[in-house]
Design an enzyme around this catalytic site. Structure first.
Site, PDB file in Angstrom:
ATOM      1  N   THR A 120       0.824  -1.212   0.000  1.00 45.78           N
ATOM      2  CA  THR A 120       0.000   0.000   0.000  1.00 45.78           C
ATOM      3  C   THR A 120       0.858   1.263   0.000  1.00 45.78           C
ATOM      4  OG1 THR A 120      -1.536   1.266   1.381  1.00 45.78           O
ATOM      5  CG2 THR A 120      -0.100  -0.257   2.541  1.00 45.78           C
ATOM      6  N   ASP A 121       0.278   2.346  -0.492  1.00 43.93           N
ATOM      7  CA  ASP A 121       0.985   3.641  -0.442  1.00 43.93           C
ATOM      8  C   ASP A 121       1.088   4.184   0.984  1.00 43.93           C
ATOM      9  OD1 ASP A 121      -1.686   4.326  -0.066  1.00 43.93           O
ATOM     10  OD2 ASP A 121      -1.759   5.806  -1.686  1.00 43.93           O
ATOM     11  N   GLU A 122       0.317   3.591   1.918  1.00 42.43           N
ATOM     12  CA  GLU A 122       0.327   4.108   3.288  1.00 42.43           C
ATOM     13  C   GLU A 122       1.686   3.910   3.969  1.00 42.43           C
ATOM     14  OE1 GLU A 122      -3.120   3.366   5.686  1.00 42.43           O
ATOM     15  OE2 GLU A 122      -4.437   3.355   3.956  1.00 42.43           O
ATOM     16  N   TYR A 147      -1.553  -0.411  11.120  1.00 38.66           N
ATOM     17  CA  TYR A 147      -1.727  -1.100   9.827  1.00 38.66           C
ATOM     18  C   TYR A 147      -0.545  -0.814   8.906  1.00 38.66           C
ATOM     19  CZ  TYR A 147      -3.114  -1.628   4.943  1.00 38.66           C
ATOM     20  OH  TYR A 147      -3.120  -1.951   3.606  1.00 38.66           O
ATOM     21  N   LYS A 151       2.490  -3.234   7.245  1.00 38.46           N
ATOM     22  CA  LYS A 151       2.689  -3.402   5.794  1.00 38.46           C
ATOM     23  C   LYS A 151       4.115  -2.971   5.429  1.00 38.46           C
ATOM     24  CE  LYS A 151       0.208  -4.560   2.990  1.00 38.46           C
ATOM     25  NZ  LYS A 151      -0.149  -5.918   2.467  1.00 38.46           N
ATOM     26  N   ARG A 270     -10.376  10.063  12.903  1.00 37.12           N
ATOM     27  CA  ARG A 270      -9.494   8.905  13.140  1.00 37.12           C
ATOM     28  C   ARG A 270      -8.225   9.392  13.850  1.00 37.12           C
ATOM     29  NH1 ARG A 270      -8.129   5.710   7.755  1.00 37.12           N
ATOM     30  NH2 ARG A 270     -10.015   4.561   8.254  1.00 37.12           N
TER      31      ARG A 270
HETATM   32  P1  NAD Z   1      -9.501  -7.370   2.484  1.00 33.68           P
HETATM   33  O1  NAD Z   1      -9.445  -7.068   3.936  1.00 33.68           O
HETATM   34  O2  NAD Z   1     -10.759  -7.120   1.737  1.00 33.68           O
HETATM   35  O3  NAD Z   1      -9.104  -8.897   2.237  1.00 33.68           O
HETATM   36  C1  NAD Z   1      -8.050  -9.527   2.905  1.00 33.68           C
HETATM   37  C2  NAD Z   1      -8.198 -11.037   2.692  1.00 33.68           C
HETATM   38  O4  NAD Z   1      -7.082 -11.683   3.326  1.00 33.68           O
HETATM   39  C3  NAD Z   1      -9.462 -11.620   3.319  1.00 33.68           C
HETATM   40  O5  NAD Z   1     -10.081 -12.521   2.427  1.00 33.68           O
HETATM   41  C4  NAD Z   1      -8.953 -12.370   4.560  1.00 33.68           C
HETATM   42  O6  NAD Z   1      -9.754 -13.480   4.904  1.00 33.68           O
HETATM   43  C5  NAD Z   1      -7.568 -12.772   4.098  1.00 33.68           C
HETATM   44  N1  NAD Z   1      -6.636 -12.969   5.219  1.00 33.68           N
HETATM   45  C6  NAD Z   1      -6.393 -12.132   6.256  1.00 33.68           C
HETATM   46  N2  NAD Z   1      -5.492 -12.680   7.094  1.00 33.68           N
HETATM   47  C7  NAD Z   1      -5.155 -13.886   6.568  1.00 33.68           C
HETATM   48  C8  NAD Z   1      -4.282 -14.918   6.957  1.00 33.68           C
HETATM   49  N3  NAD Z   1      -3.561 -14.823   8.089  1.00 33.68           N
HETATM   50  N4  NAD Z   1      -4.174 -16.010   6.183  1.00 33.68           N
HETATM   51  C9  NAD Z   1      -4.895 -16.119   5.040  1.00 33.68           C
HETATM   52  N5  NAD Z   1      -5.758 -15.189   4.623  1.00 33.68           N
HETATM   53  C10 NAD Z   1      -5.890 -14.083   5.375  1.00 33.68           C
HETATM   54  O7  NAD Z   1      -8.271  -6.563   1.844  1.00 33.68           O
HETATM   55  P2  NAD Z   1      -8.092  -5.897   0.414  1.00 33.68           P
HETATM   56  O8  NAD Z   1      -8.609  -4.523   0.459  1.00 33.68           O
HETATM   57  O9  NAD Z   1      -8.566  -6.835  -0.630  1.00 33.68           O
HETATM   58  O10 NAD Z   1      -6.494  -5.799   0.365  1.00 33.68           O
HETATM   59  C11 NAD Z   1      -5.710  -6.835  -0.214  1.00 33.68           C
HETATM   60  C12 NAD Z   1      -4.255  -6.420  -0.182  1.00 33.68           C
HETATM   61  O11 NAD Z   1      -4.074  -5.208  -0.892  1.00 33.68           O
HETATM   62  C13 NAD Z   1      -3.702  -6.159   1.224  1.00 33.68           C
HETATM   63  O12 NAD Z   1      -2.399  -6.670   1.302  1.00 33.68           O
HETATM   64  C14 NAD Z   1      -3.715  -4.642   1.355  1.00 33.68           C
HETATM   65  O13 NAD Z   1      -2.712  -4.196   2.237  1.00 33.68           O
HETATM   66  C15 NAD Z   1      -3.417  -4.239  -0.079  1.00 33.68           C
HETATM   67  N6  NAD Z   1      -3.919  -2.916  -0.493  1.00 33.68           N
HETATM   68  C16 NAD Z   1      -5.236  -2.592  -0.338  1.00 33.68           C
HETATM   69  C17 NAD Z   1      -5.698  -1.354  -0.791  1.00 33.68           C
HETATM   70  C18 NAD Z   1      -7.161  -0.941  -0.679  1.00 33.68           C
HETATM   71  O14 NAD Z   1      -7.501   0.185  -1.017  1.00 33.68           O
HETATM   72  N7  NAD Z   1      -8.062  -1.817  -0.240  1.00 33.68           N
HETATM   73  C19 NAD Z   1      -4.808  -0.462  -1.392  1.00 33.68           C
HETATM   74  C20 NAD Z   1      -3.466  -0.820  -1.516  1.00 33.68           C
HETATM   75  C21 NAD Z   1      -3.042  -2.062  -1.081  1.00 33.68           C
HETATM   76  O1  TDX Z   2     -16.795   6.116   7.627  1.00 34.55           O
HETATM   77  C1  TDX Z   2     -15.738   6.594   7.235  1.00 34.55           C
HETATM   78  N1  TDX Z   2     -15.628   7.945   7.097  1.00 34.55           N
HETATM   79  C2  TDX Z   2     -14.496   8.568   6.673  1.00 34.55           C
HETATM   80  O2  TDX Z   2     -14.459   9.803   6.560  1.00 34.55           O
HETATM   81  C3  TDX Z   2     -14.583   5.774   6.899  1.00 34.55           C
HETATM   82  C4  TDX Z   2     -14.654   4.288   7.039  1.00 34.55           C
HETATM   83  C5  TDX Z   2     -13.443   6.418   6.455  1.00 34.55           C
HETATM   84  N2  TDX Z   2     -13.393   7.764   6.348  1.00 34.55           N
HETATM   85  C6  TDX Z   2     -12.176   8.417   5.797  1.00 34.55           C
HETATM   86  C7  TDX Z   2     -10.855   7.933   6.361  1.00 34.55           C
HETATM   87  C8  TDX Z   2      -9.919   8.061   5.171  1.00 34.55           C
HETATM   88  O3  TDX Z   2      -9.422   9.383   5.075  1.00 34.55           O
HETATM   89  O4  TDX Z   2     -12.145   8.047   4.408  1.00 34.55           O
HETATM   90  C9  TDX Z   2     -10.810   7.799   3.956  1.00 34.55           C
HETATM   91  C10 TDX Z   2     -10.711   6.370   3.433  1.00 34.55           C
HETATM   92  O5  TDX Z   2     -10.847   5.492   4.551  1.00 34.55           O
HETATM   93  P1  TDX Z   2     -10.686   3.900   4.424  1.00 34.55           P
HETATM   94  O6  TDX Z   2     -11.665   3.383   3.436  1.00 34.55           O
HETATM   95  O7  TDX Z   2     -10.692   3.345   5.802  1.00 34.55           O
HETATM   96  O8  TDX Z   2      -9.273   3.769   3.719  1.00 34.55           O
HETATM   97  P2  TDX Z   2      -7.783   4.207   4.137  1.00 34.55           P
HETATM   98  O9  TDX Z   2      -7.630   4.346   5.586  1.00 34.55           O
HETATM   99  O10 TDX Z   2      -7.401   5.374   3.265  1.00 34.55           O
HETATM  100  O11 TDX Z   2      -6.976   2.877   3.677  1.00 34.55           O
HETATM  101  C11 TDX Z   2      -7.338   2.171   2.467  1.00 34.55           C
HETATM  102  O12 TDX Z   2      -6.450   2.439   1.441  1.00 34.55           O
HETATM  103  C12 TDX Z   2      -5.157   1.916   1.525  1.00 34.55           C
HETATM  104  C13 TDX Z   2      -7.414   0.667   2.723  1.00 34.55           C
HETATM  105  O13 TDX Z   2      -8.303   0.401   3.784  1.00 34.55           O
HETATM  106  C14 TDX Z   2      -6.053   0.103   2.999  1.00 34.55           C
HETATM  107  O14 TDX Z   2      -6.119  -1.309   3.152  1.00 34.55           O
HETATM  108  C15 TDX Z   2      -5.156   0.434   1.859  1.00 34.55           C
HETATM  109  O15 TDX Z   2      -3.858   0.026   2.141  1.00 34.55           O
END
Ligand code: NAD
Ligand code: TDX
Length: 331
Positions: A120-122, A147, A151, A270
């Protein structure tokens, strides 16, 4: 290719499986997923006959070893992913993200298997509001939350395993994804499903925080490209150059759902809330010739709203418990 997809029952992983079945029917796909609260068999129901789904934990070294030995490449999505959950209870993030990645690395090292690590970019921390700086591969790591720090740790492990053991791995750091099958705890699906269930959407703080949005299919097409043509040991930043502040996204959702754009609540901010993320994806464009296809954010948002409207059976069972958790935190 025999692909092992960890976390393939989560949001991005499930979309990766769907697009792989569609675009690469020649691949044989195994999903390893612990089915935590974030994993869902229903997300893979449409492709259940095209894949092998193994329920198991990536920290289970024996299982990881066995499945990796049967694979040509691993795409590692599995992680604990929600910042608010990490703030409330960081321990599962250490286990899944750090020990889990370590276990996957040891398995690919033992069997000489190619790895793509999804991050992630975080990990770069946040940027100031209102300037032109963006994250690049050389931005120093500076994670803010439990988190993002786990990562960041997982990325460091991958880099060390490449350098020390010659593991054939690439890393990608992507910005905020949106699209179908995203858990209703996350910002965009939470607001859409709040409207659909007659709740008021919830904005943290003033909503000035900026996120750089990318459609999940674009993230996954970039991962595919890196897996095919990426240089071993490299980190690639994935983004679609769609920076928006949270207030604007909130108002766009309300407008697209025919609601008053001010029909939402401000709730507690947050802790340590990152101000702004922004990706400079030019290396991916220039070196690998990748470009996003979903270049109109409002179109993507509209399609995502339609998906949640049409798939209440998928998210409905998760909604009350998710909102109860938020209520307990004053959010
Ligand atoms: P998600 O939370 O929707 O899914 C995570 C999945 O991993 C789930 O199916 C969960 O059951 C599985 N999991 C968790 N712990 C596990 C373990 N110990 N063993 C096996 N499976 C396990 O997450 P997502 O949003 O699909 O993110 C997927 C990946 O992409 C992550 O590595 C996250 O850091 C990265 N990522 C997400 C975002 C975003 O915006 N969602 C952005 C950048 C990177
Ligand atoms: O109810 C809400 N209201 C609100 O204002 C929630 C759930 C979030 N927010 C804000 C917090 C953040 O600034 O919205 C923005 C996005 O929040 P999230 O969806 O929780 O995402 P973020 O914290 O930016 O992280 C996401 O992007 C990077 C994913 O959850 C991560 O897994 C990924 O790595």
């Amino acid at each position: 290719m025999r692909l092992l997809i960890t976390g393939g029952a989560g949001f991005i992983g499930a979309n990766f499986v769907h697009s792989s079945v569609r675009v690469h029917p020649e691949d044989s796909l195994t999903v390893l997923d612990a089915m935590t609260y974030a994993g869902s068999r229903e997300s893979l129901a449409a492709v259940e006959n095209d894949i092998r789904l193994v329920q198991g934990d990536i920290t289970d070294a024996e299982l990881a070893n066995k499945l990796v030995a049967e694979s040509d490449a691993v795409v590692h999505f599995a992680a604990e992913t929600h910042v608010d959950n990490a703030l409330a209870d960081p321990e599962p993030f250490l286990r899944a993200n750090v020990i889990g990645t370590f276990t996957v690395l040891e398995a690919v090292r033992a069997h000489g298997v190619r790895l793509h690590h999804v991050s992630t970019d975080e990990v770069y921390g946040d940027l100031e509001l209102g300037n032109a700086r963006r994250f690049t591969e050389s931005t120093p790591y500076n994670p803010s939350s439990p988190y993002s720090s786990t990562k960041a740790a997982s990325d460091m492990l991958v880099r060390a395993w490449v350098r020390s053991y010659g593991v054939r791995a690439t890393i990608s750091n992507c910005s905020n994804n949106y699209g179908p099958y995203q858990h209703v705890e996350k910002f965009i699906p939470r607001q859409i499903t709040n409207v659909l269930t007659g709740r008021r959407p919830k904005l943290y703080g003033s909503g000035t925080n900026v996120r750089d949005w990318i459609h999940v299919d674009d993230h996954n097409s970039a991962v595919r490209r890196i897996l095919a043509d990426g240089q071993i040991g490299r980190t690639y930043l994935i983004g679609a150059e769609e920076e928006r502040d949270n207030l604007s996204v909130m108002r766009a959702i309300l407008r697209l759902m025919d609601r008053d754009p001010d029909d939402f609540d401000h709730v507690a901010d947050r802790a340590g809330h990152d101000l702004r993320y922004a990706i400079d994806p030019s290396a991916l464009y220039d070196e690998l010739g990748w470009a996003p296809k979903h270049t109109d954010f409002e179109d993507g948002l509209r399609a995502t709203i339609d998906w949640y409207r049409d798939n209440e059976t998928w998210w409905g069972p998760l909604k009350d418990a998710t909102e109860a958790k938020y209520e307990g935190r004053g959010q």
